[in-house]
Write a protein that holds these residues in place. Structure first.
Motif, PDB file in Angstrom:
ATOM      1  N   GLY A   8       0.827  -1.202   0.000  1.00  0.00           N
ATOM      2  CA  GLY A   8       0.000   0.000   0.000  1.00  0.00           C
ATOM      3  C   GLY A   8       0.857   1.246   0.000  1.00  0.00           C
ATOM      4  N   LEU A   9       0.175   2.366  -0.185  1.00  0.00           N
ATOM      5  CA  LEU A   9       0.848   3.673  -0.210  1.00  0.00           C
ATOM      6  C   LEU A   9       0.297   4.518   0.930  1.00  0.00           C
ATOM      7  N   ILE A  10       1.193   4.972   1.824  1.00  0.00           N
ATOM      8  CA  ILE A  10       0.772   5.866   2.908  1.00  0.00           C
ATOM      9  C   ILE A  10       1.199   7.287   2.562  1.00  0.00           C
ATOM     10  N   GLY A  11       0.270   8.218   2.640  1.00  0.00           N
ATOM     11  CA  GLY A  11       0.590   9.621   2.384  1.00  0.00           C
ATOM     12  C   GLY A  11      -0.652  10.465   2.588  1.00  0.00           C
ATOM     13  N   ARG A  12      -0.521  11.734   2.244  1.00  0.00           N
ATOM     14  CA  ARG A  12      -1.700  12.619   2.277  1.00  0.00           C
ATOM     15  C   ARG A  12      -1.970  13.095   0.860  1.00  0.00           C
ATOM     16  N   GLY A  13      -3.226  13.232   0.507  1.00  0.00           N
ATOM     17  CA  GLY A  13      -3.589  13.742  -0.812  1.00  0.00           C
ATOM     18  C   GLY A  13      -3.052  12.874  -1.935  1.00  0.00           C
ATOM     19  N   ILE A  14      -3.202  11.555  -1.800  1.00  0.00           N
ATOM     20  CA  ILE A  14      -2.573  10.631  -2.757  1.00  0.00           C
ATOM     21  C   ILE A  14      -3.549  10.088  -3.792  1.00  0.00           C
ATOM     22  N   GLN A  15      -4.736  10.698  -3.858  1.00  0.00           N
ATOM     23  CA  GLN A  15      -5.763  10.107  -4.725  1.00  0.00           C
ATOM     24  C   GLN A  15      -5.335  10.034  -6.195  1.00  0.00           C
ATOM     25  N   PHE A  33      -1.394 -12.668  -7.253  1.00  0.00           N
ATOM     26  CA  PHE A  33      -2.593 -12.139  -6.595  1.00  0.00           C
ATOM     27  C   PHE A  33      -2.190 -10.810  -5.976  1.00  0.00           C
ATOM     28  N   THR A  34      -3.032  -9.787  -6.170  1.00  0.00           N
ATOM     29  CA  THR A  34      -2.567  -8.455  -5.762  1.00  0.00           C
ATOM     30  C   THR A  34      -3.599  -7.655  -5.008  1.00  0.00           C
ATOM     31  N   VAL A  35      -3.170  -7.137  -3.870  1.00  0.00           N
ATOM     32  CA  VAL A  35      -3.945  -6.079  -3.227  1.00  0.00           C
ATOM     33  C   VAL A  35      -2.959  -4.945  -2.971  1.00  0.00           C
ATOM     34  N   TYR A  36      -3.243  -3.767  -3.483  1.00  0.00           N
ATOM     35  CA  TYR A  36      -2.396  -2.600  -3.230  1.00  0.00           C
ATOM     36  C   TYR A  36      -3.333  -1.477  -2.801  1.00  0.00           C
ATOM     37  N   LYS A  37      -3.238  -1.091  -1.534  1.00  0.00           N
ATOM     38  CA  LYS A  37      -4.203  -0.149  -0.955  1.00  0.00           C
ATOM     39  C   LYS A  37      -3.655   1.266  -0.925  1.00  0.00           C
ATOM     40  N   LYS A  38      -4.512   2.226  -1.303  1.00  0.00           N
ATOM     41  CA  LYS A  38      -4.182   3.633  -1.059  1.00  0.00           C
ATOM     42  C   LYS A  38      -4.547   3.933   0.377  1.00  0.00           C
ATOM     43  N   LEU A  39      -3.558   4.151   1.231  1.00  0.00           N
ATOM     44  CA  LEU A  39      -3.818   4.427   2.647  1.00  0.00           C
ATOM     45  C   LEU A  39      -3.676   5.932   2.857  1.00  0.00           C
ATOM     46  N   ASP A  40      -4.717   6.644   2.417  1.00  0.00           N
ATOM     47  CA  ASP A  40      -4.687   8.114   2.435  1.00  0.00           C
ATOM     48  C   ASP A  40      -4.980   8.602   3.849  1.00  0.00           C
ATOM     49  N   MET A  41      -3.991   9.230   4.467  1.00  0.00           N
ATOM     50  CA  MET A  41      -4.160   9.677   5.850  1.00  0.00           C
ATOM     51  C   MET A  41      -5.069  10.897   5.945  1.00  0.00           C
ATOM     52  N   ASP A  42      -5.445  11.450   4.791  1.00  0.00           N
ATOM     53  CA  ASP A  42      -6.433  12.533   4.774  1.00  0.00           C
ATOM     54  C   ASP A  42      -7.868  12.001   4.741  1.00  0.00           C
ATOM     55  N   ALA A  43      -8.037  10.705   4.532  1.00  0.00           N
ATOM     56  CA  ALA A  43      -9.388  10.138   4.418  1.00  0.00           C
ATOM     57  C   ALA A  43     -10.090  10.231   5.778  1.00  0.00           C
ATOM     58  N   PRO A  44     -11.398  10.555   5.784  1.00  0.00           N
ATOM     59  CA  PRO A  44     -12.115  10.728   7.057  1.00  0.00           C
ATOM     60  C   PRO A  44     -12.003   9.501   7.960  1.00  0.00           C
ATOM     61  N   GLU A  45     -11.987   8.306   7.377  1.00  0.00           N
ATOM     62  CA  GLU A  45     -11.934   7.097   8.224  1.00  0.00           C
ATOM     63  C   GLU A  45     -10.574   6.929   8.910  1.00  0.00           C
ATOM     64  N   ARG A  46      -9.569   7.728   8.498  1.00  0.00           N
ATOM     65  CA  ARG A  46      -8.256   7.653   9.156  1.00  0.00           C
ATOM     66  C   ARG A  46      -7.961   8.914   9.976  1.00  0.00           C
ATOM     67  N   ALA A  47      -8.995   9.688  10.263  1.00  0.00           N
ATOM     68  CA  ALA A  47      -8.804  10.954  10.980  1.00  0.00           C
ATOM     69  C   ALA A  47      -8.065  10.738  12.298  1.00  0.00           C
ATOM     70  N   GLU A  48      -8.322   9.624  12.964  1.00  0.00           N
ATOM     71  CA  GLU A  48      -7.705   9.353  14.274  1.00  0.00           C
ATOM     72  C   GLU A  48      -6.429   8.530  14.150  1.00  0.00           C
ATOM     73  N   MET A  49      -6.081   8.139  12.943  1.00  0.00           N
ATOM     74  CA  MET A  49      -4.970   7.200  12.725  1.00  0.00           C
ATOM     75  C   MET A  49      -3.636   7.943  12.724  1.00  0.00           C
ATOM     76  N   THR A  50      -2.653   7.391  13.412  1.00  0.00           N
ATOM     77  CA  THR A  50      -1.304   7.980  13.371  1.00  0.00           C
ATOM     78  C   THR A  50      -0.451   7.144  12.409  1.00  0.00           C
ATOM     79  N   LEU A  51       0.709   7.681  12.034  1.00  0.00           N
ATOM     80  CA  LEU A  51       1.602   6.916  11.161  1.00  0.00           C
ATOM     81  C   LEU A  51       2.055   5.610  11.827  1.00  0.00           C
ATOM     82  N   PRO A  52       2.507   5.647  13.103  1.00  0.00           N
ATOM     83  CA  PRO A  52       2.919   4.382  13.728  1.00  0.00           C
ATOM     84  C   PRO A  52       1.799   3.341  13.722  1.00  0.00           C
TER      85      PRO A  52
END
Ligand code: NAD
Length: 282
Positions: A8-15, A33-52
């Motif tokens: 996956g990709l962790i960042g902000r504004g990565i859409q 077999f592939t799963v590659y997730k956009k882990l956008d830290m700006d997404a509302p569902e990650r509002a409480e999520m920290t990088l660690p």
């Protein structure tokens, strides 16, 4: 699993990032077999999520690795067990590999620019190059230029202290390359004309039109590289092309950083042409 890629990709504004599609398309083309997730830290569902917490979650879920982008490339270092030589030199990580309980940080931006340069500007005169921009990307590009055989590197940034700091960093890490900072490009070009110019400032991006260098300084026998790739044909690239210069657009670095990351995640070689074709679909 050897026949899968989970990353996956962790960042902000990565859409709009092209990295996820490049990784997924390459993995699928190789039958993984592939799963590659956009882990956008700006997404509302990650509002409480920290990088660690995000890195812990990815590791616990069995990810092979992560790509890391703005604004986390430096912060992530504190969460890792080991760094590659390039990541340590640059002080930034854009790829994390999870292996045998260890988290290893790499900087594939450095190799990505170097490989793009070696392939796209083969045989270029590397006696003296000028780098515009000493920010996050500029640090990787400066080291890459040294690795591509640049003997003398002059660094220009509107923030003079940054240019000075990068010149000192590269001098320490790549002693074969003579480095210095300048605050006056016109004087530099008059006294010690460079063979090539690299733009690592944001100038030329769709939202920041223009160039970080006076067009009059660009001569036909110079090579000119840009790392900005949105748009692909920046004002610098089109000006240099019109002058007859050899040019290297920013897509190469973006594609080759992904090529190297794929190889680190999967242990398999990636096909750069196929990844470039995915990049070009946009
Ligand atoms: P950054 O903000 O960390 O650094 C930009 C640097 O440029 C700063 O030090 C700033 O002072 C300097 N600068 C700005 N305008 C200038 C000017 N007119 N003249 C001289 N210096 C100037 O940004 P970054 O993360 O280093 O990224 C820079 C650009 O590189 C981004 O905008 C992006 O388009 C591009 N980039 C491309 C790739 C790729 O794979 N091709 C990868 C990363 C970044």
């Amino acid at each position: 699993r050897e026949d899968s890629l989970l990353a996956g990709l962790i960042g902000r504004g990565i859409q709009l990032s092209r990295t996820p599609l490049m990784q997924m398309a390459e993995a699928r083309a190789q039958g993984l077999f592939t799963v590659y997730k956009k882990l956008d830290m700006d997404a509302p569902e990650r509002a409480e999520m920290t990088l660690p917490a995000m890195v812990d979650a990815a590791e616990a879920a069995g990810f092979d690795g992560l790509n890391i982008t703005y604004p986390f490339k430096i912060e992530v270092i504190g969460l890792l067990d080991e760094l590659s030589d390039n990541a340590r030199a640059v002080g930034a990580v854009n790829t994390v590999v999870f292996r045998d309980g260890q988290r290893i940080g790499h900087n594939t931006d450095l190799w990505g620019f170097a490989e793009s340069f070696r392939r796209g500007l083969e045989g270029a005169d590397t006696r003296h190059a000028v780098l515009l921009g000493a920010g996050g990307a500029g640090v990787a590009v400066a080291h890459a230029l040294a690795d591509c055989g640049v003997k003398a590197l002059t660094i220009f940034d509107t923030d003079a202290a940054r240019a000075e700091a990068l010149a000192a960093l590269v001098a320490g890490n790549r002693p074969g390359c003579k480095t210095r900072a300048t605050t006056d490009l016109a004087a530099l070009f008059a006294a010690d004309r460079p063979c090539g110019i690299v733009n690592a400032t944001p100038m030329g991006m769709a939202k920041l039109p223009g160039m970080a260098i006076d067009a009059d300084l660009i001569a036909p026998d110079m090579w000119v590289a840009d790392i900005v790739y949105f748009p692909l044909e920046t004002q610098l690239i089109s000006t240099a092309r019109a002058r007859g210069c050899r040019v290297l657009p920013g897509s190469g670095m973006a594609v080759y950083q992904a090529v190297r990351a794929f190889e680190l995640f999967t242990g398999r070689p990636a096909d750069p042409n196929r990844m470039k074709a995915t990049f070009d679909v946009f």
